[in-house]
Design an enzyme around this catalytic site. Structure first.
Site, mmCIF file in Angstrom:
data_model
loop_
_atom_site.group_PDB
_atom_site.id
_atom_site.type_symbol
_atom_site.label_atom_id
_atom_site.label_comp_id
_atom_site.label_asym_id
_atom_site.label_seq_id
_atom_site.Cartn_x
_atom_site.Cartn_y
_atom_site.Cartn_z
ATOM 1 N N ARG A 159 0.836 -1.301 0.076
ATOM 2 C CA ARG A 159 0.175 0.051 -0.047
ATOM 3 C C ARG A 159 0.667 1.123 -0.018
ATOM 4 O O ARG A 159 0.592 2.281 -0.872
ATOM 5 C CB ARG A 159 -0.751 -0.016 1.201
ATOM 6 C CG ARG A 159 -2.077 -0.943 1.242
ATOM 7 C CD ARG A 159 -2.911 -0.991 2.291
ATOM 8 N NE ARG A 159 -4.132 -1.891 2.435
ATOM 9 C CZ ARG A 159 -5.088 -1.971 2.963
ATOM 10 N NH1 ARG A 159 -5.203 -1.347 4.040
ATOM 11 N NH2 ARG A 159 -5.946 -2.939 3.021
ATOM 12 N N ASP A 185 -4.220 4.228 4.359
ATOM 13 C CA ASP A 185 -2.840 3.675 3.341
ATOM 14 C C ASP A 185 -3.493 3.236 2.015
ATOM 15 O O ASP A 185 -2.577 2.720 1.214
ATOM 16 C CB ASP A 185 -2.008 2.892 4.150
ATOM 17 C CG ASP A 185 -2.672 1.427 4.594
ATOM 18 O OD1 ASP A 185 -4.105 1.210 4.119
ATOM 19 O OD2 ASP A 185 -1.856 0.846 5.269
ATOM 20 N N ASP A 186 -4.977 3.021 1.874
ATOM 21 C CA ASP A 186 -5.367 2.621 0.676
ATOM 22 C C ASP A 186 -6.036 3.686 -0.332
ATOM 23 O O ASP A 186 -7.012 3.489 -0.852
ATOM 24 C CB ASP A 186 -6.492 1.331 0.836
ATOM 25 C CG ASP A 186 -7.441 1.930 1.656
ATOM 26 O OD1 ASP A 186 -7.357 2.699 2.362
ATOM 27 O OD2 ASP A 186 -8.393 0.885 1.962
ATOM 28 N N ASP A 207 -12.279 5.804 14.470
ATOM 29 C CA ASP A 207 -12.922 6.628 13.327
ATOM 30 C C ASP A 207 -14.105 7.189 13.865
ATOM 31 O O ASP A 207 -14.370 8.258 13.883
ATOM 32 C CB ASP A 207 -12.824 5.923 12.036
ATOM 33 C CG ASP A 207 -11.625 5.996 11.437
ATOM 34 O OD1 ASP A 207 -10.844 6.637 11.904
ATOM 35 O OD2 ASP A 207 -11.534 5.285 10.227
#
Length: 321
Positions: A79, A152-153, A235
């Site tokens: 990634r 990271d994507d 999150d």
């Protein structure tokens, strides 16, 4: 005698300025009267006014944004590799990778932009809260106007990111993001509480004044407590802090995209306008029918970040190979 007296006054002035900058309650120092030094090379403050509100000093630049990418050791190659080859090159000094191990090779490749949080590498609530809380603390220490956080994507278009935050006044309490669902309900200390959160897979941006107000619930240790009390992922906990505890509405945008959408249906004519685009197995932007773009074999470019980057920035070095 006069010289000693002047030195004392100078020392007192220096201490005063240091206290202004480091006081917990007086966070902003504003130069109210300026003059230019005799050599014309320096701007000298004659008076310093202390304010509890930041000065809106105009449009933000890339240097005003603290871009963070949260990752883990197992994703450094699959990634972070594509990110480093593509959009990272447009924001090398402003982007930081927060991970769970030391990686000398990656740190060298990125010019020292890798930060080991020393948190666990699992997807457990404590490990992710530790990592995100550390990111939050590091952002506050940077002193920058905006914290823009991504997974990271996600492919990020830095010039468009600057354009996005400049649509808002950074001196106000601002969180720019995209909802995954209209609202959520959480059990918090025995009460049902409604909140919303900006989906982390698409990314979001938080202004400094809002981040400062988040401190009672957020940080390396405090976020772990909050996620435990509200029984949420980190999150969701950020959204809970912002929309429930601080009663701040989210500023919604359709320029941030995650894999919760059908990315293959994104209109390629609008890709230059988008700020972020996620990727995942079977969920990538469709560039098969785009003309005049260098296309990499999916085996080499499974995230399609390299092909997308060449579509958006055809003069990039990887597009010339």
């Amino acid at each position: 005698m006069l010289r000693n007296y002047m030195l004392v006054l100078f020392g007192m002035a220096c201490v005063t300025i240091v206290l202004i900058y480091h006081s917990e309650n007086l966070k902003y120092a504003v130069c109210t009267h300026k003059r230019t030094s005799p050599n014309g090379k320096e701007v000298i403050c004659r008076d310093v006014k202390v304010s509890d509100k930041p000065l809106n000093d105009g449009l933000s630049t890339l240097d005003d944004i603290y871009i963070t990418v949260r990752t883990a050791k197992k994703f450094h190659e699959s990634r972070i590799g594509p990110i480093v080859k593509t959009w990272f090159n447009l924001a090398k000094k402003q982007t930081y990778f927060f991970t769970d191990v030391d990686d000398e090779k990656l740190n060298e490749t990125t010019g020292g932009q890798v930060i080991n949080t020393h948190c666990g590498g699992s997807y457990s609530r404590p490990d992710l809260s530790c990592k995100t809380g550390t990111v939050f603390d590091t952002y506050l220490a940077s002193g920058k106007k905006w914290w823009c956080r991504f997974d990271d994507d996600v492919y990020v278009n830095p010039p468009r990111l600057v354009n996005l935050v400049n649509g808002y006044n950074w001196t106000q309490d601002i969180c720019i993001g995209r909802l995954s669902v209209p609202s959520f309900t959480a059990d918090y200390l025995g009460r049902k509480e409604v909140y919303k959160f900006a989906h982390g897979g698409a990314g979001c941006c938080i202004s400094r004044p809002l981040a400062l107000k988040m401190q009672p619930w957020c940080g390396r240790e405090k976020l772990a407590v909050t996620t435990r009390e509200v029984v949420l992922t980190e999150d969701c906990a950020l959204g809970f802090i912002i929309t429930n505890r601080l009663k701040t509405d989210l500023m919604l945008t359709e320029l941030l995209h995650s894999t919760r959408e059908s990315l293959k249906d994104l209109n390629t004519d609008t890709l230059h306008e988008q700020v972020s685009i996620g990727q995942g197995p079977g969920k990538t932007v469709n560039l098969d029918n785009v003309k005049s773009v260098k296309k990499f074999d999916p085996a080499v470019d499974p995230t399609r970040f390299m092909t997308l980057h060449c579509f958006l920035f055809p003069t990039a070095s990887i597009c010339k190979t």
